[in-house]
Every structure is written in C-alpha cells, then in structure tokens.
Design a protein around this motif. Sequence first.
Motif, mmCIF file in Angstrom:
data_model
loop_
_atom_site.group_PDB
_atom_site.id
_atom_site.type_symbol
_atom_site.label_atom_id
_atom_site.label_comp_id
_atom_site.label_asym_id
_atom_site.label_seq_id
_atom_site.Cartn_x
_atom_site.Cartn_y
_atom_site.Cartn_z
ATOM 1 N N ASN A 210 23.107 -62.090 1.921
ATOM 2 C CA ASN A 210 22.997 -62.151 3.374
ATOM 3 C C ASN A 210 24.370 -62.084 4.042
ATOM 4 O O ASN A 210 24.529 -61.451 5.087
ATOM 5 N N THR B 172 12.657 -64.075 14.296
ATOM 6 C CA THR B 172 12.365 -65.505 14.304
ATOM 7 C C THR B 172 13.191 -66.208 13.235
ATOM 8 O O THR B 172 13.415 -65.666 12.154
ATOM 9 N N LYS C 231 14.997 -70.442 -1.251
ATOM 10 C CA LYS C 231 16.084 -70.602 -0.283
ATOM 11 C C LYS C 231 17.234 -71.288 -1.016
ATOM 12 O O LYS C 231 17.417 -72.507 -0.949
ATOM 13 N N LEU D 76 12.063 -64.134 3.340
ATOM 14 C CA LEU D 76 11.778 -65.565 3.296
ATOM 15 C C LEU D 76 10.494 -65.832 4.088
ATOM 16 O O LEU D 76 10.269 -65.223 5.134
ATOM 17 N N HIS E 236 9.026 -77.586 5.907
ATOM 18 C CA HIS E 236 10.377 -77.356 5.381
ATOM 19 C C HIS E 236 10.552 -78.043 4.023
ATOM 20 O O HIS E 236 11.131 -77.472 3.095
ATOM 21 N N CYS F 298 16.266 -59.892 8.479
ATOM 22 C CA CYS F 298 17.671 -59.880 8.863
ATOM 23 C C CYS F 298 18.400 -60.931 8.026
ATOM 24 O O CYS F 298 17.814 -61.511 7.123
ATOM 25 N N THR F 299 19.669 -61.186 8.319
ATOM 26 C CA THR F 299 20.433 -62.042 7.401
ATOM 27 C C THR F 299 19.974 -63.500 7.446
ATOM 28 O O THR F 299 20.092 -64.208 6.459
ATOM 29 N N GLY F 300 19.464 -63.924 8.596
ATOM 30 C CA GLY F 300 18.980 -65.304 8.687
ATOM 31 C C GLY F 300 17.716 -65.408 9.506
ATOM 32 O O GLY F 300 17.373 -66.483 10.000
ATOM 33 N N ASP F 301 17.022 -64.298 9.666
ATOM 34 C CA ASP F 301 15.840 -64.258 10.529
ATOM 35 C C ASP F 301 14.786 -63.315 9.968
ATOM 36 O O ASP F 301 15.116 -62.305 9.365
ATOM 37 N N TYR G 211 23.913 -67.327 -0.893
ATOM 38 C CA TYR G 211 23.549 -66.480 0.256
ATOM 39 C C TYR G 211 24.471 -65.275 0.386
ATOM 40 O O TYR G 211 24.585 -64.695 1.462
ATOM 41 N N ARG H 35 8.726 -76.211 1.278
ATOM 42 C CA ARG H 35 9.464 -75.015 0.848
ATOM 43 C C ARG H 35 10.666 -75.411 -0.020
ATOM 44 O O ARG H 35 10.982 -74.748 -1.013
ATOM 45 N N THR I 64 14.923 -70.541 12.338
ATOM 46 C CA THR I 64 15.168 -71.893 12.845
ATOM 47 C C THR I 64 16.339 -71.916 13.825
ATOM 48 O O THR I 64 16.236 -72.484 14.906
ATOM 49 N N GLY J 57 9.379 -67.603 6.499
ATOM 50 C CA GLY J 57 9.993 -68.439 7.533
ATOM 51 C C GLY J 57 8.995 -69.399 8.165
ATOM 52 O O GLY J 57 7.843 -69.045 8.423
HETATM 53 N N1 PMP Z 1 15.214 -65.203 6.575
HETATM 54 C C1 PMP Z 1 16.326 -65.737 6.064
HETATM 55 C C2 PMP Z 1 17.117 -64.954 5.083
HETATM 56 C C3 PMP Z 1 16.724 -67.030 6.448
HETATM 57 O O1 PMP Z 1 17.822 -67.568 5.937
HETATM 58 C C4 PMP Z 1 15.953 -67.739 7.396
HETATM 59 C C5 PMP Z 1 16.344 -69.131 7.800
HETATM 60 N N2 PMP Z 1 17.531 -69.168 8.534
HETATM 61 C C6 PMP Z 1 14.823 -67.119 7.932
HETATM 62 C C7 PMP Z 1 14.467 -65.865 7.469
HETATM 63 C C8 PMP Z 1 13.966 -67.811 8.932
HETATM 64 O O2 PMP Z 1 13.271 -68.885 8.340
HETATM 65 P P1 PMP Z 1 12.916 -70.192 9.151
HETATM 66 O O3 PMP Z 1 12.085 -69.774 10.297
HETATM 67 O O4 PMP Z 1 12.168 -71.045 8.177
HETATM 68 O O5 PMP Z 1 14.193 -70.798 9.591
#
Ligand code: PMP
Length: 292
Positions: free
Chosen positions: A158, A246, A151, A208, A49, A185-188, A155, A52, A248, A210
Amino acid sequence: MSLQIYIDGLFYDRENAKVSVFDHAFLYGDGVFEGIRVYEGCVFRLREHLERLYSSARYIMLTVPLEMDELTEAVAETVRRNEIRNGYIRLVISRGAGTLGLSPWLCPQPSVVVIADSITLYPKEYYDNGLVLVTVPTMRNRVESLNARVKSCNYLNNILAKIEAHNSGCVEALMLDHNGFVVECTGDNIFVIKKGKLRTPPSYLGALEGITRDCIIEIAHEKGYAVSEEPFTRYDIFDADEVFLTGTAAEAIPVVEVDKRPIGNGKPGPITHELIEAFRKRTAVDGYQVYA
Ligand code: PMP
C-alpha cells in the motif's frame, strides 16, 4: 495531559511508550492491527473490528494474548484515560520480541498496544469537491502471496502505491490486481455507481473487507439500492455515474476524477451524498459506548 498509551496491561506517557527493537513487528512487519474511530464516545463497530483482528491473527498463527472482552475493556479504558470523545484508535498485536531470525516460535510473548488519539481529517474541500485518483503501477499483492483480508503490519504494498500516487500529484491511488481488475485504494475500499446500482470489488480479489464498506452496503440496501460484489475494470470506473471511497480514516468520500477522466459530471454525485449523510448519522450510535 500527555497521551496515555496501553502496552501489555500498563499505561505509559507518549515519551515512554516503547516496544523492543527485537519485536518482529518492527523487524519484519509481523503483526496485525486495526484502525478504529470514536464518535461521541462510541467506538464505531468495535466488535466487528475485533473480530477482524482475531481473524487476521488466526491467519498468521498469532495468539492474541487477551480474550475479546478483555481487549474490549483495554480499548475502552485507553479511550477513557485519554478522555477521547471523537478520535482514532490504533490497536496493534505484534509478534513480540524474538531473535534476529524470522522464526515466530522464538518470540514467546506477543504484545498488545492501544493508542487513542485525535485524528486529522482529510481537508473539508476533499469531501465537498471530491478526490482525484490515479491508477498506479504497483499491483495489489496476489491473495495467494499475502491475502489482503489479513490486516497485517506489513503495508509496503500500500505504501508503494501511495508513493506513486503522490508522485503523480494525487493523495490516493487506484490499485488493480494482476488481471487488471479494480481492487481498492491504499487505505480505502472503492464503490462505483451506474444507473442507481452500486458495485464494489469482492474481497477474493484482494480487497480488505472494510468495516465502513459493510456499513455503507447495509445503508444502501436499506435505501433500496442494489449492491453487488463483483469484479470490474477501469472501464467501469470511467463509465460510472459516481465513485466514492470508504474507510475508517476517510469515512466516505466522493471521487470526481480518475486518470484524468472526470467521473459523471465531474462533481460529487447525489447517491454518494445521500449515503454519506446516512453514514454520518449512524456513526455515534453504532458501536460500543465507552462512557455509558
Ligand atoms: N482497504 C485498506 C487497504 C485499508 O487499509 C482499509 C483501512 N484503512 C480499508 C480498505 C478500509 O477498511 P475499514 O473501513 O475497515 O477501515
């Protein structure tokens, strides 16, 4: 005990943890961040982390005011002060306070903020029954405009997608790039499985890289599954045997329906289940032991 929040070397109660309204992270989203999990007192893949985070900062020409070992200790101390054994850390490096203009050069001192708190999981039924996704009209930012490998605190791309998913009654959105390739996806991050082979979009499309994604790829390799990072379209999602996400916050979570098409038999699949189980076993032993 009130939450203790780290700001630039000092700890503040939640009520007093404040940054300037002139901070360019507030005015312009000018900063970088990480979301990190703590499992049983172990900060999951903290080094990855932080690497990154420094890479993101380098891209936007932001100097992180701490060395990596100092930042590691700031994170660990924040976790310890809040007696977190299982929780979530938000680490933010902001450009710092400047003028009302855009110029980052007029922000002399970047700020470091660490928040360690508990985390609300997605409800258990999502993990048991799987998520329903919808493809949204907002496309992933082009990598030439704002590379999602950074990152950054900006955002909105997203968030717009998340709003559109919500408007369609879904909690997560499937985001495509301008060519119609699936990105994430927006956070995955997203994986599809077809005939025992895993695929996930390459980061050059604007996904990202991830940390959870990397961990799942390692586990899948160990278990003998082929994994490739290659572009694919919605066709491959509809045609997949299994799909999962997937991240965090979400960890690893099955997807059972996309754009009203059931995935496979419409239930979380066996390989997804196997990988999620293996991931869960790894979380508390793969990282930085805060209380050691
Ligand atoms: N894609 C996006 C846009 C993200 O913001 C995240 C983190 N929440 C992820 C993927 C997943 O990354 P990570 O496994 O490092 O949390």
